[in-house]
Design a protein around this motif. Structure first.
Motif, mmCIF file in Angstrom:
data_model
loop_
_atom_site.group_PDB
_atom_site.id
_atom_site.type_symbol
_atom_site.label_atom_id
_atom_site.label_comp_id
_atom_site.label_asym_id
_atom_site.label_seq_id
_atom_site.Cartn_x
_atom_site.Cartn_y
_atom_site.Cartn_z
ATOM 1 N N ILE A 66 24.830 -36.059 57.657
ATOM 2 C CA ILE A 66 25.634 -34.756 56.698
ATOM 3 C C ILE A 66 25.638 -35.263 55.259
ATOM 4 O O ILE A 66 25.704 -34.238 54.396
ATOM 5 C CB ILE A 66 27.283 -34.680 57.217
ATOM 6 C CG1 ILE A 66 27.869 -36.003 57.075
ATOM 7 C CG2 ILE A 66 26.893 -34.208 58.625
ATOM 8 C CD1 ILE A 66 29.348 -35.655 57.451
ATOM 9 N N ILE A 67 25.364 -36.335 54.884
ATOM 10 C CA ILE A 67 25.303 -36.679 53.407
ATOM 11 C C ILE A 67 24.034 -36.211 52.847
ATOM 12 O O ILE A 67 24.344 -35.918 51.624
ATOM 13 C CB ILE A 67 25.458 -38.309 53.457
ATOM 14 C CG1 ILE A 67 26.636 -38.736 54.060
ATOM 15 C CG2 ILE A 67 25.343 -38.812 51.889
ATOM 16 C CD1 ILE A 67 27.939 -38.248 53.249
ATOM 17 N N LYS A 73 26.392 -29.773 53.415
ATOM 18 C CA LYS A 73 27.283 -29.769 52.041
ATOM 19 C C LYS A 73 28.297 -28.518 52.037
ATOM 20 O O LYS A 73 29.200 -28.520 51.576
ATOM 21 C CB LYS A 73 26.080 -29.722 50.884
ATOM 22 C CG LYS A 73 25.509 -31.119 50.709
ATOM 23 C CD LYS A 73 24.646 -30.947 49.445
ATOM 24 C CE LYS A 73 23.932 -32.521 49.543
ATOM 25 N NZ LYS A 73 22.715 -32.244 48.364
ATOM 26 N N ILE A 76 31.012 -29.942 54.289
ATOM 27 C CA ILE A 76 31.821 -30.694 53.560
ATOM 28 C C ILE A 76 32.786 -30.344 52.473
ATOM 29 O O ILE A 76 33.745 -30.409 52.217
ATOM 30 C CB ILE A 76 30.787 -31.832 52.716
ATOM 31 C CG1 ILE A 76 30.067 -32.710 53.826
ATOM 32 C CG2 ILE A 76 31.521 -32.860 51.811
ATOM 33 C CD1 ILE A 76 28.970 -33.748 53.516
ATOM 34 N N GLU A 80 36.571 -30.441 52.282
ATOM 35 C CA GLU A 80 37.359 -31.075 51.347
ATOM 36 C C GLU A 80 38.509 -30.265 50.607
ATOM 37 O O GLU A 80 39.316 -30.584 50.057
ATOM 38 C CB GLU A 80 36.224 -31.589 50.074
ATOM 39 C CG GLU A 80 35.537 -32.717 50.531
ATOM 40 C CD GLU A 80 36.346 -33.988 50.966
ATOM 41 O OE1 GLU A 80 37.301 -34.455 50.275
ATOM 42 O OE2 GLU A 80 36.266 -34.320 52.099
ATOM 43 N N TYR A 126 31.374 -35.761 60.279
ATOM 44 C CA TYR A 126 32.581 -35.626 59.294
ATOM 45 C C TYR A 126 33.544 -36.408 59.468
ATOM 46 O O TYR A 126 34.078 -37.445 58.901
ATOM 47 C CB TYR A 126 32.970 -34.226 58.919
ATOM 48 C CG TYR A 126 34.032 -34.179 57.899
ATOM 49 C CD1 TYR A 126 33.433 -34.395 56.352
ATOM 50 C CD2 TYR A 126 35.190 -34.285 58.064
ATOM 51 C CE1 TYR A 126 34.261 -34.321 55.414
ATOM 52 C CE2 TYR A 126 36.104 -34.224 57.035
ATOM 53 C CZ TYR A 126 35.597 -34.149 55.715
ATOM 54 O OH TYR A 126 36.589 -34.073 54.654
ATOM 55 N N GLU A 130 34.768 -40.030 57.851
ATOM 56 C CA GLU A 130 36.113 -39.914 57.121
ATOM 57 C C GLU A 130 37.062 -40.910 57.849
ATOM 58 O O GLU A 130 38.284 -41.195 57.261
ATOM 59 C CB GLU A 130 36.694 -38.786 56.976
ATOM 60 C CG GLU A 130 35.814 -37.978 56.056
ATOM 61 C CD GLU A 130 35.734 -38.455 54.579
ATOM 62 O OE1 GLU A 130 37.014 -38.851 54.151
ATOM 63 O OE2 GLU A 130 34.975 -38.037 53.751
#
Length: 174
Positions: A66-67, A73, A76, A80, A126, A130
């Motif tokens: 995922i990064i 994105k 993410i 967020e 994710y 996290e």
């Protein structure tokens, strides 16, 4: 998002649509319907704050994780926004618990399964990254789900869209 004061629940009801997110400490209900989208219910029991996000990744994720993935994105960013609202309400990321719904497969062909699989993979990566505990997940399958979430208590209910009866075996608490 729609806000309803006149409903059978006797408390304020917020109905979220795809792309919506909402966090609160109020004694209310959050609701949505999901098919291939994912619904994330987040609860902070230490502060009695909860939130819900409803989103879908705009395509299948690659193998980079995922990064590094451009499609991830979007997910993410959606997460967020929800996490930011939780923190604004006073939550700490260290005490959050998540309940995950959706990512059903609808239609035929590889693209339907790839979207669902990508959404599920995104969620797993994710929350692992996290370090947020997932207390329950109800992902995949072919049924649409109607989700109700009480942000103050962290209790969620799932009702299959083809069923007219709320099945108590689908009650979850974080």
């Amino acid at each position: 998002m729609i806000r309803s004061e006149s409903n059978r629940f006797g408390k304020t009801l917020y109905i979220l649509y795809p792309g919506d997110y909402f966090a609160t400490s109020a004694n209310c209900l959050l609701a949505t319907v999901t098919g291939s989208c994912v619904v994330v219910c987040i609860h902070d029991a230490a502060r009695n704050i909860g939130g819900m996000g409803h989103f879908i990744l705009p395509g299948a994720m690659g193998t980079e994780g995922i990064i590094a993935d451009d499609i991830a994105k979007q997910g993410i960013a959606s997460m967020e926004h929800l996490m930011g609202e939780m923190v604004k309400q006073g939550s700490s990321r260290k005490t959050l618990r998540a309940i995950l719904y959706g990512a059903g497969v609808f239609g035929s062909g590889a693209s339907a399964g790839a979207t669902s699989g990508g959404n599920i993979r995104f969620l797993h990566e994710y929350f692992s990254l996290e370090k947020i505990h997932v207390s329950r997940e109800d992902l995949g399958g072919t049924l649409r789900r109607k989700i109700f979430f009480c942000p103050r208590t962290g209790v969620s209910y799932r009702k299959d869209r083809k069923s007219t009866r709320l099945n108590s075996s689908h009650v979850s608490q974080s």
